[in-house]
Design a protein around this motif. Structure first.
Motif, PDB file in Angstrom:
ATOM      1  N   SER A   1      41.942  99.560  16.073  1.00 57.34           N
ATOM      2  CA  SER A   1      40.596  99.828  15.586  1.00 57.34           C
ATOM      3  C   SER A   1      40.627 100.506  14.231  1.00 57.34           C
ATOM      4  O   SER A   1      41.625 101.092  13.819  1.00 57.34           O
ATOM      5  CB  SER A   1      39.845 100.719  16.582  1.00 57.34           C
TER       6      SER A   1
ATOM      7  N   LEU B   1      39.093 103.154  13.487  1.00 56.49           N
ATOM      8  CA  LEU B   1      39.250 104.593  13.695  1.00 56.49           C
ATOM      9  C   LEU B   1      40.717 104.970  13.846  1.00 56.49           C
ATOM     10  O   LEU B   1      41.192 105.919  13.214  1.00 56.49           O
ATOM     11  CB  LEU B   1      38.453 105.041  14.921  1.00 56.49           C
ATOM     12  N   SER B   2      41.444 104.230  14.667  1.00 58.88           N
ATOM     13  CA  SER B   2      42.864 104.523  14.856  1.00 58.88           C
ATOM     14  C   SER B   2      43.630 104.362  13.551  1.00 58.88           C
ATOM     15  O   SER B   2      44.522 105.160  13.232  1.00 58.88           O
ATOM     16  CB  SER B   2      43.458 103.598  15.921  1.00 58.88           C
TER      17      SER B   2
ATOM     18  N   GLU C   1      42.858 107.407  11.319  1.00 55.87           N
ATOM     19  CA  GLU C   1      43.583 108.582  11.799  1.00 55.87           C
ATOM     20  C   GLU C   1      45.061 108.513  11.403  1.00 55.87           C
ATOM     21  O   GLU C   1      45.644 109.506  10.954  1.00 55.87           O
ATOM     22  CB  GLU C   1      43.450 108.697  13.324  1.00 55.87           C
TER      23      GLU C   1
ATOM     24  N   GLY D   1      37.933 111.629  15.818  1.00 55.10           N
ATOM     25  CA  GLY D   1      36.735 111.069  15.214  1.00 55.10           C
ATOM     26  C   GLY D   1      35.475 111.769  15.672  1.00 55.10           C
ATOM     27  O   GLY D   1      35.418 112.387  16.740  1.00 55.10           O
ATOM     28  N   GLN D   2      34.452 111.675  14.846  1.00 57.83           N
ATOM     29  CA  GLN D   2      33.113 112.117  15.214  1.00 57.83           C
ATOM     30  C   GLN D   2      32.125 111.177  14.523  1.00 57.83           C
ATOM     31  O   GLN D   2      32.507 110.270  13.786  1.00 57.83           O
ATOM     32  CB  GLN D   2      32.865 113.564  14.787  1.00 57.83           C
TER      33      GLN D   2
ATOM     34  N   ARG E   1      30.201 106.105  14.395  1.00 57.32           N
ATOM     35  CA  ARG E   1      31.168 105.075  14.795  1.00 57.32           C
ATOM     36  C   ARG E   1      31.828 105.439  16.119  1.00 57.32           C
ATOM     37  O   ARG E   1      31.969 104.592  17.010  1.00 57.32           O
ATOM     38  CB  ARG E   1      32.214 104.890  13.691  1.00 57.32           C
ATOM     39  N   VAL E   2      32.223 106.695  16.276  1.00 59.04           N
ATOM     40  CA  VAL E   2      32.822 107.143  17.529  1.00 59.04           C
ATOM     41  C   VAL E   2      31.788 107.148  18.652  1.00 59.04           C
ATOM     42  O   VAL E   2      32.093 106.810  19.801  1.00 59.04           O
ATOM     43  CB  VAL E   2      33.430 108.551  17.349  1.00 59.04           C
TER      44      VAL E   2
ATOM     45  N   ILE F   1      33.695 106.087   8.429  1.00 58.20           N
ATOM     46  CA  ILE F   1      34.537 106.613   9.502  1.00 58.20           C
ATOM     47  C   ILE F   1      34.625 108.118   9.296  1.00 58.20           C
ATOM     48  O   ILE F   1      35.149 108.582   8.279  1.00 58.20           O
ATOM     49  CB  ILE F   1      35.939 105.983   9.457  1.00 58.20           C
ATOM     50  N   ASP F   2      34.093 108.878  10.213  1.00 57.67           N
ATOM     51  CA  ASP F   2      34.078 110.339  10.106  1.00 57.67           C
ATOM     52  C   ASP F   2      35.211 110.922  10.938  1.00 57.67           C
ATOM     53  O   ASP F   2      35.237 110.753  12.161  1.00 57.67           O
ATOM     54  CB  ASP F   2      32.733 110.894  10.591  1.00 57.67           C
ATOM     55  N   LEU F   3      36.128 111.594  10.262  1.00 60.69           N
ATOM     56  CA  LEU F   3      37.254 112.231  10.939  1.00 60.69           C
ATOM     57  C   LEU F   3      37.134 113.744  10.846  1.00 60.69           C
ATOM     58  O   LEU F   3      36.633 114.279   9.863  1.00 60.69           O
ATOM     59  CB  LEU F   3      38.581 111.808  10.288  1.00 60.69           C
TER      60      LEU F   3
ATOM     61  N   VAL G   1      36.159 106.577   4.522  1.00 58.78           N
ATOM     62  CA  VAL G   1      36.532 107.725   5.351  1.00 58.78           C
ATOM     63  C   VAL G   1      36.024 109.039   4.764  1.00 58.78           C
ATOM     64  O   VAL G   1      36.228 109.317   3.576  1.00 58.78           O
ATOM     65  CB  VAL G   1      38.069 107.783   5.523  1.00 58.78           C
TER      66      VAL G   1
END
Length: 253
Positions: free
Chosen positions: A11, A13-14, A17, A39-40, A43-44, A55-57, A106
């Motif tokens: 994904s 997200l992965s 990260e 993640g937050q 998307r998460v 993508i919020d990390l 990101v």
């Protein structure tokens, strides 16, 4: 890296990260530190409406004793500057590289772990950070996600569908994400009773419920995490009257 190549390795997200973790490990600045990446955001939480949504990390320092948020933020900036052009935004760290998918998509919230006692021998994990003005903010993104997922199950898919509908209506109404933040919309709709989402038009019914809510009760609504107050003077809070106007605008769409 293209979106197509990302999809073959897991994904988005992965992938994000992993990219962040690799960049941090290139530097020796954070070697002695224990941190967590997760993640937050939409998307998460499965409330995003565009495939290209950010993508919020969260990059969270564990056990931040004798090493505060400011020092951690500075070390993270220095470490990532060895791989990217980076800057601090209003709350998040941004990579200034429009040619890179990582830089384009990101946002990284740099935070330290916060523990809220909830009973004898128990606590809730949250995050602590400061905004650009230096104001402290404590939030609970993992609990926010858990509560949203639980409500989604209880409402048979109606809750998150209503959040996505509200975001689309926000766009049609010409409201910006600053005028009507996604977090505000999600928290407002999370307060609507589960049974409302099981009717024939759950989104409209949810807005009707919020409009009928007693003003005093409305002003006391909690965030989705069930800990923070949604309304108040803090940098991560809003005014009830502003939220009421947003609900009225969405109701007319």
């Amino acid at each position: 890296m293209t979106v197509t190549s990302v999809s073959r390795t897991g994904s988005l997200l992965s992938w994000a990260e992993d990219e962040l973790r690799v960049a941090l490990e290139r530097s020796a600045l954070l070697d002695p530190r224990s941190y967590e990446i997760f993640g937050q955001g939409s998307r998460v939480n499965d409330t995003f409406i565009e495939p290209g949504s950010d993508i919020d990390l969260v990059l969270m320092l564990k056990t931040p004793f004798a090493y505060g948020w400011e020092q951690f933020r500075d070390d993270v900036l220095a470490a990532l500057s060895e791989s990217f052009d980076v800057r601090m935004g209003r709350r998040c760290l941004n990579v200034d590289d429009p040619a890179s998918l990582f830089g384009e998509m990101v946002d990284i919230l740099v935070a330290t772990e916060f523990r809220l006692p909830t009973g004898p021998g128990t606590d809730e994990q949250g995050v602590f950070f400061r905004d650009r003005e230096g104001r402290p903010i404590v939030n609970f993104p993992k609990r926010h996600r858990r509560n949203g997922d639980a409500k989604e199950l209880r409402t048979r898919g109606g809750f998150k569908a209503a959040v996505r509908t509200a975001k689309r209506a926000r766009i049609r109404a010409g409201l910006s994400a600053w005028d009507a933040p996604s977090y505000l919309l999600e928290c407002l709709l999370h307060n609507v009773p589960d049974g409302i989402y099981r009717g024939p038009d759950p989104y409209r019914a949810a807005l009707d419920w919020l409009r009928r809510c007693d003003p005093a009760a409305f002003a006391e609504l909690p965030c989705q995490n069930g800990i923070n107050h949604l309304f108040g003077p803090g940098p991560d809070q809003w005014e009830p009257a502003t939220a009421g106007r947003i609900i009225d605008v969405l109701h007319e769409i």
